[in-house]
Enzyme design. Structure first.
Site, PDB file in Angstrom:
ATOM      1  NE  ARG A  14      -3.670   2.128   2.716  1.00 55.24           N
ATOM      2  CZ  ARG A  14      -4.888   2.137   2.197  1.00 55.24           C
ATOM      3  NH1 ARG A  14      -5.298   1.100   1.487  1.00 55.24           N
ATOM      4  NH2 ARG A  14      -5.704   3.161   2.369  1.00 55.24           N
ATOM      5  CB  SER A 120      31.002 -13.464   5.843  1.00 59.28           C
ATOM      6  OG  SER A 120      31.272 -14.632   5.112  1.00 59.28           O
ATOM      7  CG  HIS A 168      -1.576  20.379  34.094  1.00 57.41           C
ATOM      8  ND1 HIS A 168      -0.866  19.259  34.448  1.00 57.41           N
ATOM      9  CD2 HIS A 168      -0.822  21.445  34.466  1.00 57.41           C
ATOM     10  CE1 HIS A 168       0.263  19.613  35.028  1.00 57.41           C
ATOM     11  NE2 HIS A 168       0.330  20.953  35.036  1.00 57.41           N
ATOM     12  CB  SER A 292     -17.203   9.333   7.856  1.00 61.52           C
ATOM     13  OG  SER A 292     -18.122   8.351   8.304  1.00 61.52           O
ATOM     14  CB  SER A 293     -17.841   4.543   4.899  1.00 62.48           C
ATOM     15  OG  SER A 293     -18.137   4.039   6.198  1.00 62.48           O
ATOM     16  CG  ASN A 306      -0.561   6.824   7.820  1.00 64.50           C
ATOM     17  OD1 ASN A 306       0.665   6.840   7.884  1.00 64.50           O
ATOM     18  ND2 ASN A 306      -1.216   5.972   7.043  1.00 64.50           N
ATOM     19  NE  ARG A 332      29.093 -13.025  12.809  1.00 60.06           N
ATOM     20  CZ  ARG A 332      28.073 -12.318  12.443  1.00 60.06           C
ATOM     21  NH1 ARG A 332      27.236 -11.862  13.343  1.00 60.06           N
ATOM     22  NH2 ARG A 332      27.859 -12.032  11.184  1.00 60.06           N
TER      23      ARG A 332
END
Length: 460
Positions: A14, A120, A168, A292-293, A306, A332
């Protein structure tokens, strides 16, 4: 019926468009491209100095190898997958890929210098430092700076717009909307400077950080000096003392700072959300958007919601990375291998949040009338000013009022007091004429102190 292959992470589904830039660096392909680069540069380092009987490659040969690393793409990605299916080892597959390129260029004579004396992790730690550095500097930081600049613009624009503060959650000494945004800018700029100053460390010292294999192969060379020169040639800071792995302390420091930035931004989002709910900010309708739906009138503050969620996810991952990467059993263990593969996810959620904040800030507009009305409904906040002036008058010998705080507390606490009541109260005070005149003309909107002037600390 099963779905076709689907991305498991919303960052790859998404929200891909908002975070795609990170994938160029912090994906598996991005890591492998960096690994090829490090292998090639080490090979060229050795041949440039004609070590172990090698000869310096000519300009075209060196260019071809560097282009091979720089042009790493779909063909190399597929070939690496084939090689790794046999090697069952990702870095060994990279070594074989480089060897194949050497054979193609007729350079089999130097093939054994590929991955010479390397463990590595010598390749991996440099590759991660390069990819994380590039992702932060080229992708995350530009967006972070853009958000700071957006906030700075708002701070300057609204520097003179008085607003009722709500310490506050209750009416409190007024400020200006610009000054409140300037606070966030100042906080973020300090963190920005810390992130920009990050040292990206690298080690290149063999299986346990002792240069044992190096010394066995060439006892007469100054291997620490060679390691330092090579690591710094990549634009990294050399770490001379490590186990098999680079200790990852720089990563913990970086992730802590980015997580700190996330939390400051989270605070911004919750405040802006609250200001929207209070009517201080109007949301600008976006063409075609549905709030809003079922409730057609609604415009929801989705950008900030978000961003909140993604900042929380990012900080959770960054905190985990910082806590776990600095620990390795004895010389390691492999826990960091899987952990580091999630750096892109952690930064991705932060980048997505930055994108939403930056867009969200363009979708709100300050309702100055609402701010003015709120101020005009809360004259009692001037109680602080009045009791402070009385105390100053008492100290200067111009008043004999006992306990000014208690008097104003009785007048204003838990009550709504209007302008007329306050002026009447001020007129009856035993204070100097000049102080009385100053208090008589004071209004909530005019009681913002130096708020407007303080914005200069974040002006450019």
């Amino acid at each position: 019926m099963s779905l076709p292959d689907q991305p498991l992470s919303p960052l790859d589904g998404r929200y891909r468009a908002a975070v795609a830039g990170l994938g160029d660096h912090l994906s598996e392909a991005g890591l492998n491209r960096a690994r090829v680069r490090v292998e090639v540069e080490w090979l060229l380092y050795l041949t440039d100095r004609e070590l172990f009987g090698s000869h310096r490659l000519d300009h075209e040969q060196a260019r071809a190898l560097r282009e091979f690393a720089a042009d790493f793409g779909p063909e190399q990605i597929d070939r690496l997958a084939t090689l790794e299916a046999t090697t069952r080892h990702d870095v060994k597959a990279v070594e074989y890929l480089v060897r194949e390129k050497l054979a193609e260029l007729g350079l089999n004579s130097i093939a054994e210098l590929t991955h010479f004396a390397c463990t590595s992790e010598d390749i991996n730690n440099l590759s991660y430092a390069l990819t994380i550095s590039a992702a932060v500097r080229e992708v995350w930081l530009p967006k972070f700076r853009a958000v700071i600049e957006s906030l700075r613009g708002i701070a300057v624009r609204y520097r003179d717009v008085s607003m009722l503060s709500h310490t506050h959650g209750q009416p409190a000494t007024p400020s200006t909307m610009g000054k409140e945004f300037a606070v966030v800018v100042y906080r973020l700029e300090r963190i920005l400077a810390q992130i920009e100053a990050t040292e990206y460390l690298g080690k290149f010292s063999g299986a346990t950080g002792t240069f044992a294999a190096h010394l066995a192969a060439a006892p007469g060379l100054d291997w620490p000096a060679i390691s330092q020169e090579f690591v710094t040639s990549l634009g990294l800071t050399w770490n001379p003392l490590t186990t098999q792995i680079e200790s990852h302390d720089w990563q913990a420091e970086l992730y802590s700072r980015i997580s700190h930035a996330n939390r400051v931004l989270h605070n911004l989002c919750t405040d802006v959300w609250t200001y929207i709910s209070m009517g201080y900010f109007r949301q600008i309708p976006q063409a075609g958007a549905t709030g809003s739906s079922t409730m057609p009138h609604k415009i929801n503050p989705i950008r900030f919601e978000n961003a909140e969620a993604n900042l929380e996810l990012s900080s959770a991952l960054l905190d985990s990375l910082g806590a776990t990467l600095v620990t390795s059993r004895l010389q390691r263990d492999l826990t960091d291998s899987t952990t580091q593969r999630n750096v892109g996810v952690a930064l991705g959620h932060s980048l997505l949040a930055l994108d939403n904040i930056d867009r969200g800030l363009t979708e709100i507009d300050l309702d100055e009338a609402a701010l003015a009305a709120d101020l005009d409904s809360n004259w009692e906040v001037l109680g602080e000013a009045i009791q402070t002036v009385i105390r100053a008058e008492v100290a200067a010998g111009r008043s004999s009022i006992a306990d000014p705080y208690a008097i104003l507390k009785d007048l204003t606490r838990g009550k709504r007091v209007g302008q007329a009541e306050l002026v009447e109260f001020i007129d009856g005070l035993d204070i100097g004429a000049e102080a009385k005149a100053r208090l008589r003309v004071l209004t909530p909107a005019g009681y913002a102190g130096l708020a407007s002037d303080l914005v200069r600390y974040v002006e450019k």
